[in-house]
Design a protein around this motif. Sequence first.
Motif, PDB file in Angstrom:
ATOM      1  N   PRO A   6      -5.282  -6.842  -4.664  1.00 12.32           N
ATOM      2  CA  PRO A   6      -3.959  -6.253  -4.412  1.00 12.32           C
ATOM      3  C   PRO A   6      -3.847  -5.753  -2.972  1.00 12.32           C
ATOM      4  O   PRO A   6      -4.799  -5.229  -2.399  1.00 12.32           O
ATOM      5  N   VAL A   7      -2.657  -5.920  -2.411  1.00  9.76           N
ATOM      6  CA  VAL A   7      -2.405  -5.510  -1.030  1.00  9.76           C
ATOM      7  C   VAL A   7      -1.253  -4.497  -1.018  1.00  9.76           C
ATOM      8  O   VAL A   7      -0.179  -4.752  -1.568  1.00  9.76           O
ATOM      9  N   ILE A   8      -1.501  -3.356  -0.386  1.00 10.27           N
ATOM     10  CA  ILE A   8      -0.482  -2.325  -0.200  1.00 10.27           C
ATOM     11  C   ILE A   8      -0.187  -2.245   1.292  1.00 10.27           C
ATOM     12  O   ILE A   8      -1.082  -1.982   2.096  1.00 10.27           O
ATOM     13  N   SER A   9       1.054  -2.504   1.661  1.00 10.26           N
ATOM     14  CA  SER A   9       1.443  -2.425   3.067  1.00 10.26           C
ATOM     15  C   SER A   9       2.158  -1.107   3.325  1.00 10.26           C
ATOM     16  O   SER A   9       3.031  -0.696   2.560  1.00 10.26           O
ATOM     17  N   VAL A  10       1.755  -0.431   4.411  1.00  9.80           N
ATOM     18  CA  VAL A  10       2.429   0.788   4.861  1.00  9.80           C
ATOM     19  C   VAL A  10       2.938   0.510   6.273  1.00  9.80           C
ATOM     20  O   VAL A  10       2.148   0.275   7.183  1.00  9.80           O
ATOM     21  N   GLY A  11       4.245   0.509   6.427  1.00  7.69           N
ATOM     22  CA  GLY A  11       4.816   0.177   7.726  1.00  7.69           C
ATOM     23  C   GLY A  11       6.029   1.022   8.030  1.00  7.69           C
ATOM     24  O   GLY A  11       6.327   1.999   7.337  1.00  7.69           O
ATOM     25  N   ASN A  12       6.740   0.647   9.080  1.00  8.64           N
ATOM     26  CA  ASN A  12       7.945   1.393   9.436  1.00  8.64           C
ATOM     27  C   ASN A  12       8.964   0.472  10.079  1.00  8.64           C
ATOM     28  O   ASN A  12       8.696  -0.699  10.351  1.00  8.64           O
ATOM     29  N   LEU A  13      10.143   1.024  10.313  1.00  9.05           N
ATOM     30  CA  LEU A  13      11.223   0.264  10.941  1.00  9.05           C
ATOM     31  C   LEU A  13      11.298   0.508  12.434  1.00  9.05           C
ATOM     32  O   LEU A  13      11.957  -0.245  13.144  1.00  9.05           O
ATOM     33  N   SER A  14      10.626   1.540  12.914  1.00 12.71           N
ATOM     34  CA  SER A  14      10.804   1.951  14.303  1.00 12.71           C
ATOM     35  C   SER A  14       9.499   1.934  15.075  1.00 12.71           C
ATOM     36  O   SER A  14       8.411   1.894  14.507  1.00 12.71           O
ATOM     37  N   VAL A  15       9.638   1.997  16.392  1.00 15.75           N
ATOM     38  CA  VAL A  15       8.499   2.199  17.279  1.00 15.75           C
ATOM     39  C   VAL A  15       8.194   3.691  17.301  1.00 15.75           C
ATOM     40  O   VAL A  15       9.096   4.515  17.230  1.00 15.75           O
ATOM     41  N   GLY A  16       6.936   4.047  17.424  1.00 19.61           N
ATOM     42  CA  GLY A  16       6.586   5.462  17.487  1.00 19.61           C
ATOM     43  C   GLY A  16       6.029   5.969  16.180  1.00 19.61           C
ATOM     44  O   GLY A  16       6.115   5.306  15.138  1.00 19.61           O
ATOM     45  N   GLY A  17       5.444   7.153  16.226  1.00 22.01           N
ATOM     46  CA  GLY A  17       4.742   7.699  15.076  1.00 22.01           C
ATOM     47  C   GLY A  17       5.670   8.162  13.970  1.00 22.01           C
ATOM     48  O   GLY A  17       6.560   8.983  14.193  1.00 22.01           O
ATOM     49  N   THR A  18       5.463   7.619  12.772  1.00 21.76           N
ATOM     50  CA  THR A  18       6.205   8.074  11.604  1.00 21.76           C
ATOM     51  C   THR A  18       5.277   8.654  10.544  1.00 21.76           C
ATOM     52  O   THR A  18       5.747   9.177   9.540  1.00 21.76           O
ATOM     53  N   GLY A  19       3.959   8.536  10.762  1.00 20.03           N
ATOM     54  CA  GLY A  19       3.012   9.067   9.783  1.00 20.03           C
ATOM     55  C   GLY A  19       2.311   8.003   8.974  1.00 20.03           C
ATOM     56  O   GLY A  19       1.819   8.281   7.875  1.00 20.03           O
ATOM     57  N   LYS A  20       2.246   6.769   9.499  1.00 18.90           N
ATOM     58  CA  LYS A  20       1.597   5.681   8.744  1.00 18.90           C
ATOM     59  C   LYS A  20       0.131   5.984   8.456  1.00 18.90           C
ATOM     60  O   LYS A  20      -0.340   5.791   7.341  1.00 18.90           O
ATOM     61  N   THR A  21      -0.589   6.433   9.482  1.00 14.12           N
ATOM     62  CA  THR A  21      -2.025   6.672   9.298  1.00 14.12           C
ATOM     63  C   THR A  21      -2.292   7.760   8.255  1.00 14.12           C
ATOM     64  O   THR A  21      -3.120   7.558   7.361  1.00 14.12           O
ATOM     65  N   PRO A  22      -1.610   8.918   8.305  1.00 15.50           N
ATOM     66  CA  PRO A  22      -1.833   9.916   7.244  1.00 15.50           C
ATOM     67  C   PRO A  22      -1.499   9.398   5.850  1.00 15.50           C
ATOM     68  O   PRO A  22      -2.225   9.700   4.891  1.00 15.50           O
ATOM     69  N   LEU A  23      -0.418   8.604   5.713  1.00 18.80           N
ATOM     70  CA  LEU A  23      -0.074   8.101   4.387  1.00 18.80           C
ATOM     71  C   LEU A  23      -1.073   7.057   3.914  1.00 18.80           C
ATOM     72  O   LEU A  23      -1.450   7.028   2.739  1.00 18.80           O
ATOM     73  N   CYS A  24      -1.534   6.187   4.825  1.00 17.52           N
ATOM     74  CA  CYS A  24      -2.578   5.226   4.450  1.00 17.52           C
ATOM     75  C   CYS A  24      -3.814   5.958   3.955  1.00 17.52           C
ATOM     76  O   CYS A  24      -4.434   5.556   2.954  1.00 17.52           O
ATOM     77  N   ALA A  25      -4.190   7.033   4.655  1.00 17.26           N
ATOM     78  CA  ALA A  25      -5.359   7.809   4.247  1.00 17.26           C
ATOM     79  C   ALA A  25      -5.124   8.475   2.894  1.00 17.26           C
ATOM     80  O   ALA A  25      -6.042   8.559   2.061  1.00 17.26           O
ATOM     81  N   TRP A  26      -3.904   8.944   2.669  1.00 14.08           N
ATOM     82  CA  TRP A  26      -3.576   9.557   1.375  1.00 14.08           C
ATOM     83  C   TRP A  26      -3.724   8.530   0.249  1.00 14.08           C
ATOM     84  O   TRP A  26      -4.309   8.826  -0.804  1.00 14.08           O
TER      85      TRP A  26
END
Length: 348
Positions: free
Chosen positions: A54-74
Amino acid sequence: MSLLVHHLWYGKDPAARLFRALLLGPSALYRSIAAGRLLAYRSGLISITRPGIPVISVGNLSVGGTGKTPLCAWIASYCVTRGITPGVILRGYGGDEARVHRILVPQARVVESPDRAAGVLRALEEGAEVAILDDGFQRLDLARDLNVVLVSAESRHAAPWTVPAGPWREPFKALSRADFLVVTRRSAPASEAALVAERGIGLLGAERVGQVCLAISRLEPLGGGQSVDPEELAGRRVLAVCGIGDPVSFRAQLASFEARVELMARRDHHSYNSRDAGRICAIAPQFDYVVVTLKDSWKLAGYLDGMREKVLVAHQEIRWEGGLDDFRRCLEGTLAGVAESEVRIRDL
């Protein structure tokens, strides 16, 4: 992003507006190319890799920090509590984010690879049972079982255009490809996050939208030792040093503890050198503390040996403000595929 770029995308003054107007043509071209790329994948003209886990993708619509790394770690930590070994796959920018993932979730198999499909296969070989893509929403070459997209409440005040006229990689309607939207906030009030969430609910439904606050939970001395309560920053002079996607919000987070903050920002993933360290050391005596992000801390450690007691590392945590139960249900539905993938792998 740099403070200059942030101003040009978020500023309301005539110069910023003129800059954006001059770039509307390139912005439209970028949007057309992105739309054509999406059509090519959807029509089958470009192949999509389907890995055996299974693959879980965590991404965003914009450039710049939205919190991807903290959510991936969560998410990775959640997998560990379920007895599942997560793999975290990221492009890799000088190793800073990979190191953060290894610190936050030591049990994870962290793989850096511009080729995300190859990265997933490598994580699989290393024992991963589920793959988590850090910054994967635009990676259309890899099939995913759960598509999570982050939008920051702070971005609500940005120009509405795609790059280079604005910070958006894709327009808001691209959320229709997502399985779950997480609205994040660092310095914006909860009311701002709620407005972004309402917009997302219009596309996805209330059961597929959540809200989190990315908060500074503790400050640890760079040289080790007892943690400092962020509340102790009240009334203190603080030099905030960072090379992250959203330095303005980092400054605002520290200022929320009533600290007097001066910002020294570098571009995201900046590689610090002796000249940077010299600037920090030259002005540090004017401040009570120098506060850096976890991502920047290891790159600065070798340069700031003489002032490790004064340098504090800010640790962020995710605090759910809505939608946690719905998000857990989505995760559980995806993680149920781990047992099925084990059967498929044994049959290969």
